[in-house]
Design a protein around this motif. Structure first.
Motif, PDB file in Angstrom:
ATOM      1  N   VAL A  74       0.845  -1.192   0.000  1.00 42.03           N
ATOM      2  CA  VAL A  74       0.000   0.000   0.000  1.00 42.03           C
ATOM      3  C   VAL A  74       0.881   1.241   0.000  1.00 42.03           C
ATOM      4  CG1 VAL A  74      -1.860   1.227   1.177  1.00 42.03           C
ATOM      5  CG2 VAL A  74      -1.770  -1.276   1.270  1.00 42.03           C
ATOM      6  N   LEU A 111      -1.999  -1.171  -3.905  1.00 39.08           N
ATOM      7  CA  LEU A 111      -2.984  -0.106  -3.761  1.00 39.08           C
ATOM      8  C   LEU A 111      -2.243   1.222  -3.659  1.00 39.08           C
ATOM      9  CD1 LEU A 111      -5.705   1.263  -3.064  1.00 39.08           C
ATOM     10  CD2 LEU A 111      -5.330   0.545  -0.680  1.00 39.08           C
ATOM     11  N   VAL A 151      -8.529   0.321 -11.852  1.00 41.82           N
ATOM     12  CA  VAL A 151      -8.132  -1.026 -11.441  1.00 41.82           C
ATOM     13  C   VAL A 151      -7.780  -1.843 -12.677  1.00 41.82           C
ATOM     14  CG1 VAL A 151      -8.836  -3.145 -10.259  1.00 41.82           C
ATOM     15  CG2 VAL A 151      -9.704  -0.935  -9.464  1.00 41.82           C
ATOM     16  N   VAL A 191      -4.613  -1.145  -7.924  1.00 43.34           N
ATOM     17  CA  VAL A 191      -5.782  -0.325  -7.608  1.00 43.34           C
ATOM     18  C   VAL A 191      -5.278   1.084  -7.304  1.00 43.34           C
ATOM     19  CG1 VAL A 191      -7.744   0.011  -6.060  1.00 43.34           C
ATOM     20  CG2 VAL A 191      -7.019  -2.312  -6.673  1.00 43.34           C
ATOM     21  N   THR A 210     -10.587  -2.939  -2.025  1.00 44.01           N
ATOM     22  CA  THR A 210      -9.383  -3.308  -2.776  1.00 44.01           C
ATOM     23  C   THR A 210      -9.253  -4.822  -2.884  1.00 44.01           C
ATOM     24  OG1 THR A 210      -8.234  -1.285  -2.092  1.00 44.01           O
ATOM     25  CG2 THR A 210      -6.863  -3.137  -2.825  1.00 44.01           C
ATOM     26  N   ARG A 213     -11.689  -6.127  -5.536  1.00 43.64           N
ATOM     27  CA  ARG A 213     -11.313  -5.755  -6.897  1.00 43.64           C
ATOM     28  C   ARG A 213     -10.066  -6.502  -7.351  1.00 43.64           C
ATOM     29  NH1 ARG A 213     -13.320  -1.120  -9.254  1.00 43.64           N
ATOM     30  NH2 ARG A 213     -12.722  -2.303 -11.114  1.00 43.64           N
ATOM     31  N   ALA A 214      -9.120  -6.697  -6.435  1.00 45.59           N
ATOM     32  CA  ALA A 214      -7.834  -7.275  -6.816  1.00 45.59           C
ATOM     33  C   ALA A 214      -7.816  -8.803  -6.776  1.00 45.59           C
ATOM     34  CB  ALA A 214      -6.734  -6.727  -5.915  1.00 45.59           C
TER      35      ALA A 214
END
Length: 287
Positions: A74, A111, A151, A191, A210, A213-214
């Motif tokens: 991150v 992210l 994304v 992301v 996240t 989505r990932a």
């Protein structure tokens, strides 16, 4: 062809021009780190099927997922918050049965919080196009659309045993009626979220969004979905839940327990059944 395994060092190089601004990003609100305490109870077959159809992402007729252990990284929040979000993503992944790498690992789920998400992605596209290698055309088009969140997932094709191509050749066995001799593996996920969009969101919400989505390539649903989902986090027309719901977690669980060589239609049916089964069981929380 093997997809490029983009790592944290490559992403940091792309972020260098905006590094100073990113350090000034406002922090999202903190929140408890409990796992799934809200959710859709007694999900009907129709609701489960509609939810899966709305959010699923496929490549060449198969759903995508990580095969290698997931290593979240991150960037852009204050350091303590970066670590908290990465820890939360690890927790969501582990609960769903996703393999998680050790603490010292090469980031493959990244992210980024940035002052201008659109500008950053355009800069990456111009100066670091290798970051987008291995992204299918549809996802690439979505990633380049202006908006508060971008994304994309880099994927590669493996054989039924999870082996990569050697010398440009992928060795496979014969296909069955229900399954293919290949699988679509995510080798890297990115992301990118705009600072302004993150305002008012909790660290838990951002981490869970996240993760969905990932880890699964899941897409935000269109209007009219009946299931409550964290994937509506950046939809201004919807009040998003405080964290990933039971239907979200069930989707991840169903995806990762389904054989990776399954055709998308077969996998979707099994995931829907997992969602319905979990919705009939007592809710379980974790603090």
């Amino acid at each position: 062809m093997r997809a490029r395994l983009f790592g944290l060092s490559l992403v940091l190089a792309a972020l260098a021009p905006m590094a100073a601004a990113a350090q000034e990003a406002p922090a999202a609100k903190s929140q408890d780190d409990g796992i799934v305490v809200t959710g859709q109870r007694e999900v009907t077959p129709k609701v489960a099927h509609h939810y899966v159809r709305q959010i699923m992402s496929s490549v060449d007729g198969q759903l995508i997922r990580f095969k290698d252990p997931v290593c979240p990284a991150v960037i852009g929040f204050a350091d303590p918050y970066n670590a908290m979000i990465a820890k939360r993503i690890r927790k969501i992944a582990a609960k769903a049965g996703v393999r998680v790498a050790g603490e010292k690992c090469r980031g493959n789920l990244i992210l980024v919080l940035t002052p201008d998400a659109d500008a950053l992605v355009k800069d990456m596209r111009k100066n670091n196009p290798e970051i987008f290698e291995g992204v299918n055309t549809v996802d690439l088009q979505r990633a380049f659309q202006d908006g508060p969140v971008h994304v994309w997932n880099t994927t590669e094709i493996l054989n039924e045993d999870g082996q990569r191509a050697t010398g440009g050749t992928l060795t496979v066995k014969s296909a069955s009626i229900l399954e293919l001799p290949t699988q679509q593996a995510i080798v890297g996920s990115m992301v990118v979220i705009d600072n302004d969009a993150a305002l008012g969101k909790t660290l838990t919400q951002i981490a869970d969004y996240t993760a969905m989505r990932a880890l699964a390539g899941a897409r935000p649903p269109k209007a009219g979905i009946e299931a409550e989902t964290i994937l509506t986090l950046f939809d201004p027309q919807v009040v998003a839940p405080p964290r990933a719901t039971s239907i979200d977690q069930s989707y991840l669980q169903g995806l990762y327990e389904t054989r990776p060589t399954s055709r998308a239609t077969t996998a979707m049916g099994r995931i829907s059944r997992r969602i319905r089964k979990n919705s009939k069981e007592p809710a379980a929380g974790e603090n």
